[in-house]
Design a protein around this motif. Structure first.
Motif, PDB file in Angstrom:
ATOM      1  N   GLU A  76       0.823  -1.204   0.000  1.00  0.00           N
ATOM      2  CA  GLU A  76       0.000   0.000   0.000  1.00  0.00           C
ATOM      3  C   GLU A  76       0.863   1.262   0.000  1.00  0.00           C
ATOM      4  O   GLU A  76       0.536   2.253  -0.668  1.00  0.00           O
ATOM      5  CB  GLU A  76      -0.932  -0.014   1.207  1.00  0.00           C
ATOM      6  CG  GLU A  76      -2.031  -1.070   1.102  1.00  0.00           C
ATOM      7  CD  GLU A  76      -2.793  -1.253   2.402  1.00  0.00           C
ATOM      8  OE1 GLU A  76      -2.486  -0.531   3.369  1.00  0.00           O
ATOM      9  OE2 GLU A  76      -3.694  -2.120   2.437  1.00  0.00           O
ATOM     10  N   SER A 123       0.659   9.144  -5.960  1.00  0.00           N
ATOM     11  CA  SER A 123       0.800  10.530  -5.521  1.00  0.00           C
ATOM     12  C   SER A 123       1.725  11.318  -6.424  1.00  0.00           C
ATOM     13  O   SER A 123       1.769  12.558  -6.363  1.00  0.00           O
ATOM     14  CB  SER A 123       1.342  10.576  -4.085  1.00  0.00           C
ATOM     15  OG  SER A 123       2.685  10.122  -4.044  1.00  0.00           O
ATOM     16  N   HIS A 167       0.776   3.960  -2.874  1.00  0.00           N
ATOM     17  CA  HIS A 167       0.447   5.338  -2.509  1.00  0.00           C
ATOM     18  C   HIS A 167       1.462   6.293  -3.136  1.00  0.00           C
ATOM     19  O   HIS A 167       1.099   7.346  -3.684  1.00  0.00           O
ATOM     20  CB  HIS A 167       0.448   5.490  -0.990  1.00  0.00           C
ATOM     21  CG  HIS A 167       0.086   6.864  -0.504  1.00  0.00           C
ATOM     22  ND1 HIS A 167       1.002   7.899  -0.437  1.00  0.00           N
ATOM     23  CD2 HIS A 167      -1.094   7.380  -0.069  1.00  0.00           C
ATOM     24  CE1 HIS A 167       0.405   8.979   0.022  1.00  0.00           C
ATOM     25  NE2 HIS A 167      -0.861   8.707   0.246  1.00  0.00           N
TER      26      HIS A 167
END
Length: 278
Positions: free
Chosen positions: A209, A217, A213
């Motif tokens: 994760e 991003s 992420h």
């Protein structure tokens, strides 16, 4: 020479037991308060190998980071491996004292020792509310691969070695470190805006994760550097031993303070496999 109760009072001043998490089990496990202390052994784990080392060394006190009975017990029978540790200690008049999460949040604490082992400059806590973890800077920028090599060189060797997630060529200037299990701190790590995070016990899903992420991003990193739990906490033993040495000198106790170099990391070997065919 000091009594055990006097030494414990100084250790509790370094790592106040009231700062431990509610679920934790810190403090003195066994030992006669009025017994004399001349020799102290620091270690990460209160296992039989450490108890036997203390016997051979002639230690009167073992100080460990990990608790012997974290979840409590109804027996210390010698037929159980933990009970055998208790029997060994009592038979040889050796006390056992534990500083766990109260040492994690101390200043200096476990993460300070980890940062020191890697020769990092500390700029502040990772989680200010409980003084957990440390944010650090490198004297010179390194790639993630170089930073991981620094960790591999400066931390005690283990079967796991050092695992890395992230672009090995990314530039690392600011890092977060946390001794012991650290994948619950990813939110704080992201908020700190560091380039890399060094800790232990990183699990598949939190790492997956975290990398996803970062990918979504549009910001590279933070790179993740995963060392063995024992290896990230062992530097605390050297730091704690130095603190007790200073206390001994101040009081004129003439304690002999030792740090166990016995590797109690539970993993014993590492194998690289070509993997099953897809």
């Amino acid at each position: 020479m000091p009594r055990l109760s006097e030494v414990i009072a100084e250790l509790d001043a370094l790592w106040p037991p009231e700062r431990a998490e509610q679920w934790d089990a810190v403090g003195t496990v066994c030992g006669e308060p009025d017994a004399s202390v001349t020799r102290v052994l620091f270690a990460v784990d209160p296992v039989q190998e450490i108890a036997d080392e203390a016997v051979a060394l002639g230690a009167d006190l073992i100080v460990t980071h990990h608790p012997l009975y974290l979840r409590g017990t109804t027996t210390v029978a010698a037929s159980h491996f933990k009970g055998r540790v208790v029997h060994t200690l009592i038979k040889h008049d050796i006390a056992l004292h534990v500083a766990h999460t109260n040492a994690d949040t101390a200043e200096p604490g476990v993460s300070d020792a980890l940062a020191g082992a890697l020769d990092l400059r500390i700029t502040g806590p990772l989680v200010p509310e409980n003084n957990l973890g440390r944010i650090c800077e490198l004297d010179q920028p390194e790639t993630l691969a170089q930073f991981a090599a620094r960790a591999a060189k400066r931390l005690p060797a283990t079967a796991q070695g050092i695992r890395v997630a992230g672009d090995p060529d990314m530039t690392v200037r600011r890092v977060a470190v946390s001794g012991g299990s650290g994948d619950s701190l990813f939110d704080a790590v992201r908020a700190a805006g560091v380039d890399a995070f060094l800790t232990a016990d990183l699990r598949h899903h939190p790492v997956s994760e975290a990398t996803q992420h970062a990918a979504h991003s549009g910001r590279p990193g933070p790179g993740l550097v995963d060392a063995a739990h024992w290896a990230t906490e062992w530097p605390w033993c050297e730091q704690a031993a130095a603190q007790l040495d200073e206390i001994s000198d101040r009081h004129g106790w003439d304690l002999r303070v030792h740090v166990s170099k016995t590797v109690t990391d539970p993993w014993s070997s590492h194998h690289t496999s070509p993997g099953a065919p897809n």
